[in-house]
Design a protein around this motif. Structure first.
Motif, PDB file in Angstrom:
ATOM      1  N   ASP A  70       0.855  -1.074  -0.012  1.00 11.21           N
ATOM      2  CA  ASP A  70      -0.041  -0.006   0.063  1.00 11.21           C
ATOM      3  C   ASP A  70       0.752   1.321  -0.158  1.00 11.21           C
ATOM      4  OD1 ASP A  70      -2.681  -0.579   0.079  1.00 11.21           O
ATOM      5  OD2 ASP A  70      -2.950  -1.021   2.083  1.00 11.21           O
ATOM      6  N   ASP A  75      -1.392  -1.300  -5.526  1.00 12.02           N
ATOM      7  CA  ASP A  75      -2.768  -1.555  -5.025  1.00 12.02           C
ATOM      8  C   ASP A  75      -3.278  -2.913  -5.380  1.00 12.02           C
ATOM      9  OD1 ASP A  75      -2.536   1.135  -4.328  1.00 12.02           O
ATOM     10  OD2 ASP A  75      -4.062   1.921  -5.952  1.00 12.02           O
ATOM     11  N   SER A 128     -12.237  -3.741   5.270  1.00 12.33           N
ATOM     12  CA  SER A 128     -10.765  -3.067   4.340  1.00 12.33           C
ATOM     13  C   SER A 128     -11.088  -3.412   2.917  1.00 12.33           C
ATOM     14  CB  SER A 128      -9.603  -3.288   4.817  1.00 12.33           C
ATOM     15  OG  SER A 128      -8.685  -2.687   3.966  1.00 12.33           O
ATOM     16  N   ARG A 132     -12.020  -1.761  -0.316  1.00  9.78           N
ATOM     17  CA  ARG A 132     -11.007  -1.260  -1.244  1.00  9.78           C
ATOM     18  C   ARG A 132     -11.796  -2.059  -2.768  1.00  9.78           C
ATOM     19  NH1 ARG A 132      -5.367  -2.278   0.168  1.00  9.78           N
ATOM     20  NH2 ARG A 132      -5.065  -1.933   2.321  1.00  9.78           N
ATOM     21  N   ARG A 137     -10.222   3.394  -1.522  1.00 12.53           N
ATOM     22  CA  ARG A 137      -8.820   2.879  -1.180  1.00 12.53           C
ATOM     23  C   ARG A 137      -8.338   3.580   0.139  1.00 12.53           C
ATOM     24  NH1 ARG A 137      -5.458  -0.538  -2.321  1.00 12.53           N
ATOM     25  NH2 ARG A 137      -6.923  -1.312  -4.010  1.00 12.53           N
ATOM     26  N   ARG A 141      -7.192   1.612   3.312  1.00 13.14           N
ATOM     27  CA  ARG A 141      -5.750   1.717   3.842  1.00 13.14           C
ATOM     28  C   ARG A 141      -5.865   2.025   5.260  1.00 13.14           C
ATOM     29  NH1 ARG A 141      -2.529   4.838  -1.002  1.00 13.14           N
ATOM     30  NH2 ARG A 141      -2.238   3.227  -2.050  1.00 13.14           N
ATOM     31  N   ASN A 145      -4.433  -0.615   8.130  1.00 15.95           N
ATOM     32  CA  ASN A 145      -3.208  -0.017   9.016  1.00 15.95           C
ATOM     33  C   ASN A 145      -3.863   0.077  10.590  1.00 15.95           C
ATOM     34  OD1 ASN A 145      -1.592   0.480   6.839  1.00 15.95           O
ATOM     35  ND2 ASN A 145      -2.237   2.427   6.580  1.00 15.95           N
TER      36      ASN A 145
END
Length: 178
Positions: A70, A75, A128, A132, A137, A141, A145
C-alpha cells in the motif's frame, strides 16, 4: 528490593481489570465444549506443540506485506496480500481460541484480550477488503493499517502469554495451564 519487570506490570494491569474475567467466564465454557469435541490433531498433539503459533505468520505476513505494498502504491498486489492474510486469519483465530480454552487466572484474562484484538483486526481487514473493492482505497488503507497496529499489540500480548506464562509450551497440550 524487588525489581518489577514489564511482564510483572502487564500482569498487574490485567489482574486489576474485571471485564476480561467476566467475558472469559461467559466465553470459556462454550470454547471448551468445542475444544473437547475436536480430534487431537487439531490441537497439534501429534506435533508436540499447538498449531496456532505455526500458522500465525500467514495472517501477520499477509497484513504486513499489504501495508508495505500500500505504501509503495501497488494497489492490486496489496489487495491480494491483504486477502491472503485475512483468509489465513480464520484458522489462526480458531486455533488460538482452542489454545485459550483451558487457561486460568491472569493468562486467561490476557488471552481473552489477545483474542478480541485479533478478532477486531480480522473484522477491520474484512471491511478494508470490502472498501477497496468499492474503490474506497483511502478508507481501506486506514482500516488495514489500524488492524495491523492492533495485531502488533495483540502479538505482544501473545508473546507475553508464551514467554511469561508458558502458554503452549508443553503444558497446554495435555493439561490446563494458568
Amino acid at each position: 528490593m524487588t525489581h518489577t519487570t514489564t511482564a510483572d506490570r502487564i500482569d498487574e494491569f490485567f489482574e486489576a481489570q474485571t471485564w476480561p474475567g467476566a467475558l472469559a467466564d461467559a466465553l470459556q465454557p462454550h470454547v471448551q465444549v468445542v475444544e473437547r469435541a475436536l480430534p487431537d490433531a487439531v490441537h497439534g498433539r501429534g506435533l508436540g506443540h499447538p498449531l496456532h503459533p505455526a500458522i500465525v505468520h500467514l495472517p501477520l505476513g499477509g497484513w504486513v506485506v499489504a501495508g508495505v505494498l500500500d505504501a509503495a502504491g501497488h494497489d492490486e498486489a496489496a489487495d491480494r496480500a491483504l486477502l491472503i492474510g485475512t483468509v489465513g486469519a480464520v484458522p489462526t483465530i480458531a486455533l488460538g481460541w482452542l489454545d485459550w480454552a483451558n487457561t486460568r487466572g491472569t493468562a486467561r484474562n490476557i488471552g481473552v484480550v489477545h483474542g478480541l484484538l485479533n478478532e477486531t483486526a480480522f473484522t477491520l481487514n474484512v471491511v478494508s477488503l470490502w472498501a477497496r473493492a468499492r474503490g474506497q482505497r483511502g478508507l481501506g488503507r486506514a482500516l488495514s493499517n489500524t488492524a495491523l497496529a492492533l495485531s502488533g499489540v495483540s502479538g505482544f500480548l501473545g508473546g507475553h502469554l508464551v514467554y511469561h506464562h508458558g502458554l503452549g509450551v508443553g503444558q497446554t497440550l495435555d493439561r490446563p495451564q494458568g
